[in-house]
Design a protein around this motif. Structure first.
Motif, PDB file in Angstrom:
ATOM      1  N   GLN A  96       0.910  -1.476   0.229  1.00 10.72           N
ATOM      2  CA  GLN A  96       0.683   0.356   0.240  1.00 10.72           C
ATOM      3  C   GLN A  96       0.797   0.969  -0.302  1.00 10.72           C
ATOM      4  OE1 GLN A  96      -2.229  -0.950   3.244  1.00 10.72           O
ATOM      5  NE2 GLN A  96      -3.989  -1.622   2.280  1.00 10.72           N
ATOM      6  N   ALA A  97       2.096   1.217   1.061  1.00  8.73           N
ATOM      7  CA  ALA A  97       2.514   2.325   0.675  1.00  8.73           C
ATOM      8  C   ALA A  97       3.459   2.746  -0.561  1.00  8.73           C
ATOM      9  CB  ALA A  97       4.115   2.424   1.635  1.00  8.73           C
ATOM     10  N   ALA A  98       3.762   1.396  -1.492  1.00  8.02           N
ATOM     11  CA  ALA A  98       4.442   1.625  -3.049  1.00  8.02           C
ATOM     12  C   ALA A  98       3.760   2.205  -3.732  1.00  8.02           C
ATOM     13  CB  ALA A  98       4.978   0.232  -3.193  1.00  8.02           C
ATOM     14  N   GLU A  99       2.063   1.934  -3.523  1.00  7.62           N
ATOM     15  CA  GLU A  99       1.025   2.207  -4.104  1.00  7.62           C
ATOM     16  C   GLU A  99       1.336   3.530  -3.872  1.00  7.62           C
ATOM     17  OE1 GLU A  99      -2.632  -0.238  -3.093  1.00  7.62           O
ATOM     18  OE2 GLU A  99      -1.064  -1.759  -4.783  1.00  7.62           O
ATOM     19  N   TRP A 100       0.543   4.201  -2.563  1.00  6.81           N
ATOM     20  CA  TRP A 100       0.882   6.330  -2.845  1.00  6.81           C
ATOM     21  C   TRP A 100       2.671   6.169  -3.119  1.00  6.81           C
ATOM     22  CZ3 TRP A 100       4.002   8.470  -0.426  1.00  6.81           C
ATOM     23  CH2 TRP A 100       4.062  10.115   0.488  1.00  6.81           C
ATOM     24  N   MET A 101       3.165   5.928  -3.173  1.00  8.43           N
ATOM     25  CA  MET A 101       4.552   6.739  -4.360  1.00  8.43           C
ATOM     26  C   MET A 101       4.375   6.774  -5.136  1.00  8.43           C
ATOM     27  SD  MET A 101       7.711   5.022  -1.488  1.00  8.43           S
ATOM     28  CE  MET A 101       8.855   5.366  -2.842  1.00  8.43           C
ATOM     29  N   LEU A 102       3.370   5.043  -6.376  1.00  6.42           N
ATOM     30  CA  LEU A 102       3.454   5.520  -7.459  1.00  6.42           C
ATOM     31  C   LEU A 102       2.787   6.537  -7.875  1.00  6.42           C
ATOM     32  CD1 LEU A 102       4.154   3.821  -9.483  1.00  6.42           C
ATOM     33  CD2 LEU A 102       1.671   3.027  -9.180  1.00  6.42           C
ATOM     34  N   GLU A 103       1.193   6.717  -6.975  1.00  2.59           N
ATOM     35  CA  GLU A 103       0.137   7.395  -6.973  1.00  2.59           C
ATOM     36  C   GLU A 103       0.531   9.122  -7.222  1.00  2.59           C
ATOM     37  OE1 GLU A 103      -2.859   7.403  -3.808  1.00  2.59           O
ATOM     38  OE2 GLU A 103      -3.095   5.560  -4.727  1.00  2.59           O
ATOM     39  N   GLN A 104       2.446   9.019  -6.100  1.00  2.00           N
ATOM     40  CA  GLN A 104       2.749  10.642  -6.681  1.00  2.00           C
ATOM     41  C   GLN A 104       3.453  10.677  -7.080  1.00  2.00           C
ATOM     42  OE1 GLN A 104       1.869  12.945  -3.409  1.00  2.00           O
ATOM     43  NE2 GLN A 104       0.181  11.041  -3.795  1.00  2.00           N
ATOM     44  N   PHE A 105       4.416   9.926  -7.913  1.00  3.02           N
ATOM     45  CA  PHE A 105       5.102   9.397  -8.855  1.00  3.02           C
ATOM     46  C   PHE A 105       4.599   9.849  -9.940  1.00  3.02           C
ATOM     47  CE2 PHE A 105       6.898   7.783 -12.434  1.00  3.02           C
ATOM     48  CZ  PHE A 105       8.207   8.427 -12.495  1.00  3.02           C
ATOM     49  N   GLU A 106       3.016   9.446  -9.931  1.00  9.13           N
ATOM     50  CA  GLU A 106       2.659   9.393 -11.987  1.00  9.13           C
ATOM     51  C   GLU A 106       1.834  11.096 -11.782  1.00  9.13           C
ATOM     52  OE1 GLU A 106       0.098   6.037 -11.335  1.00  9.13           O
ATOM     53  OE2 GLU A 106       1.469   4.925 -12.527  1.00  9.13           O
ATOM     54  N   GLU A 150      10.592  13.078   1.222  1.00 11.22           N
ATOM     55  CA  GLU A 150       8.979  13.608   0.648  1.00 11.22           C
ATOM     56  C   GLU A 150       8.227  12.350   0.777  1.00 11.22           C
ATOM     57  OE1 GLU A 150       5.583  13.935  -2.226  1.00 11.22           O
ATOM     58  OE2 GLU A 150       7.131  14.938  -2.961  1.00 11.22           O
ATOM     59  N   ALA A 151       8.949  10.770   0.012  1.00 12.59           N
ATOM     60  CA  ALA A 151       8.364   9.694   0.540  1.00 12.59           C
ATOM     61  C   ALA A 151       9.270   9.189   2.004  1.00 12.59           C
ATOM     62  CB  ALA A 151       8.851   9.036  -0.360  1.00 12.59           C
ATOM     63  N   ALA A 152       9.549   9.479   2.367  1.00  9.93           N
ATOM     64  CA  ALA A 152       9.818   8.666   3.359  1.00  9.93           C
ATOM     65  C   ALA A 152       9.378   9.606   4.594  1.00  9.93           C
ATOM     66  CB  ALA A 152      11.762   8.546   4.055  1.00  9.93           C
ATOM     67  N   SER A 153       9.866  11.067   4.736  1.00 11.53           N
ATOM     68  CA  SER A 153       8.749  11.376   5.757  1.00 11.53           C
ATOM     69  C   SER A 153       7.323  11.205   6.173  1.00 11.53           C
ATOM     70  CB  SER A 153       9.171  13.136   5.278  1.00 11.53           C
ATOM     71  OG  SER A 153       8.105  13.807   6.445  1.00 11.53           O
ATOM     72  N   GLU A 206       8.356   0.844  11.556  1.00 11.94           N
ATOM     73  CA  GLU A 206       9.776   1.350  10.475  1.00 11.94           C
ATOM     74  C   GLU A 206       9.795   0.353   9.185  1.00 11.94           C
ATOM     75  OE1 GLU A 206      12.743   0.217  13.257  1.00 11.94           O
ATOM     76  OE2 GLU A 206      12.100   1.648  14.713  1.00 11.94           O
ATOM     77  N   ALA A 207       8.790  -0.482   9.372  1.00  8.29           N
ATOM     78  CA  ALA A 207       8.951  -1.208   7.494  1.00  8.29           C
ATOM     79  C   ALA A 207       8.709  -0.213   6.667  1.00  8.29           C
ATOM     80  CB  ALA A 207       7.965  -2.684   7.733  1.00  8.29           C
ATOM     81  N   LEU A 208       7.764   0.787   6.663  1.00  4.15           N
ATOM     82  CA  LEU A 208       7.902   2.010   6.029  1.00  4.15           C
ATOM     83  C   LEU A 208       8.748   2.510   5.830  1.00  4.15           C
ATOM     84  CD1 LEU A 208       3.898   2.348   6.970  1.00  4.15           C
ATOM     85  CD2 LEU A 208       5.087   0.068   4.947  1.00  4.15           C
ATOM     86  N   ALA A 209       9.081   3.354   6.989  1.00  2.02           N
ATOM     87  CA  ALA A 209      10.317   4.686   6.827  1.00  2.02           C
ATOM     88  C   ALA A 209      11.516   3.880   8.173  1.00  2.02           C
ATOM     89  CB  ALA A 209       9.590   5.538   6.237  1.00  2.02           C
ATOM     90  N   TYR A 210      12.599   4.521   8.071  1.00  2.00           N
ATOM     91  CA  TYR A 210      13.196   4.019   9.071  1.00  2.00           C
ATOM     92  C   TYR A 210      14.513   5.461   8.712  1.00  2.00           C
ATOM     93  CZ  TYR A 210      16.695   1.523   5.691  1.00  2.00           C
ATOM     94  OH  TYR A 210      17.502   1.397   4.427  1.00  2.00           O
ATOM     95  N   PHE A 211      15.578   5.152  10.066  1.00  2.00           N
ATOM     96  CA  PHE A 211      16.530   5.769   9.805  1.00  2.00           C
ATOM     97  C   PHE A 211      17.886   5.228   9.818  1.00  2.00           C
ATOM     98  CE2 PHE A 211      14.115   9.299  12.470  1.00  2.00           C
ATOM     99  CZ  PHE A 211      14.449  10.057  11.221  1.00  2.00           C
ATOM    100  N   ALA A 265      21.939   4.215   9.405  1.00  2.00           N
ATOM    101  CA  ALA A 265      23.170   4.184  10.243  1.00  2.00           C
ATOM    102  C   ALA A 265      23.848   5.653  10.291  1.00  2.00           C
ATOM    103  CB  ALA A 265      24.078   3.436  10.471  1.00  2.00           C
ATOM    104  N   SER A 266      23.903   6.131   9.084  1.00  2.00           N
ATOM    105  CA  SER A 266      24.002   7.509   8.935  1.00  2.00           C
ATOM    106  C   SER A 266      23.093   8.764   9.283  1.00  2.00           C
ATOM    107  CB  SER A 266      24.415   7.875   7.236  1.00  2.00           C
ATOM    108  OG  SER A 266      25.443   7.160   7.144  1.00  2.00           O
ATOM    109  N   GLY A 267      22.476   8.470  10.364  1.00  2.00           N
ATOM    110  CA  GLY A 267      20.734   9.099   9.954  1.00  2.00           C
ATOM    111  C   GLY A 267      19.884   9.694   9.286  1.00  2.00           C
ATOM    112  N   ASN A 268      20.081   9.072   7.890  1.00  2.00           N
ATOM    113  CA  ASN A 268      19.238   9.610   7.193  1.00  2.00           C
ATOM    114  C   ASN A 268      18.107   8.656   7.212  1.00  2.00           C
ATOM    115  OD1 ASN A 268      21.179  11.346   5.182  1.00  2.00           O
ATOM    116  ND2 ASN A 268      22.031   9.277   5.013  1.00  2.00           N
ATOM    117  N   LEU A 269      16.595   9.598   6.769  1.00  2.00           N
ATOM    118  CA  LEU A 269      15.721   8.454   7.053  1.00  2.00           C
ATOM    119  C   LEU A 269      15.718   8.387   5.536  1.00  2.00           C
ATOM    120  CD1 LEU A 269      12.866   8.781   8.072  1.00  2.00           C
ATOM    121  CD2 LEU A 269      12.477  10.490   7.418  1.00  2.00           C
TER     122      LEU A 269
END
Length: 85
Positions: free
Chosen positions: A5-15, A24-27, A35-40, A42-46
């Motif tokens: 579902q998260a990937a489908e949301w990303m696809l909608e935004q992309f299209e 934008e997507a990770a936030s 955390e399965a959808l977004a995480y930090f 080791a370098s602290g990047n989202l």
């Protein structure tokens, strides 16, 4: 929300825009507190979750990822082979 579902949301935004910034997507996904959808990393990047990213990549075979600016966009005739540019 599942990774699919998260990937489908990303696809909608992309299209809608023909590009999608990773931040934008990770936030957006991070605010769902899974955390399965977004995480930090080791370098602290989202980051977008690996399962979400795998699904999104399956759905966008003609998209490339601009590593320097961290966004997905449509493939151009001048692009090198591969997903990363």
């Amino acid at each position: 929300m599942t990774p699919q579902q998260a990937a489908e949301w990303m696809l909608e935004q992309f299209e809608a825009k023909r590009f999608l910034y990773q931040e934008e997507a990770a936030s957006h996904l991070f605010h769902l507190h899974d955390e399965a959808l977004a995480y930090f990393d080791a370098s602290g990047n989202l980051c977008v979750g690996k399962a979400v990213l795998a699904e999104f990549n399956k759905m966008t075979s003609d998209a490339v990822y601009e590593r320097a600016d961290k966004f997905w966009r449509d493939r151009l005739p001048s692009d090198m082979p591969g997903r990363m540019q």
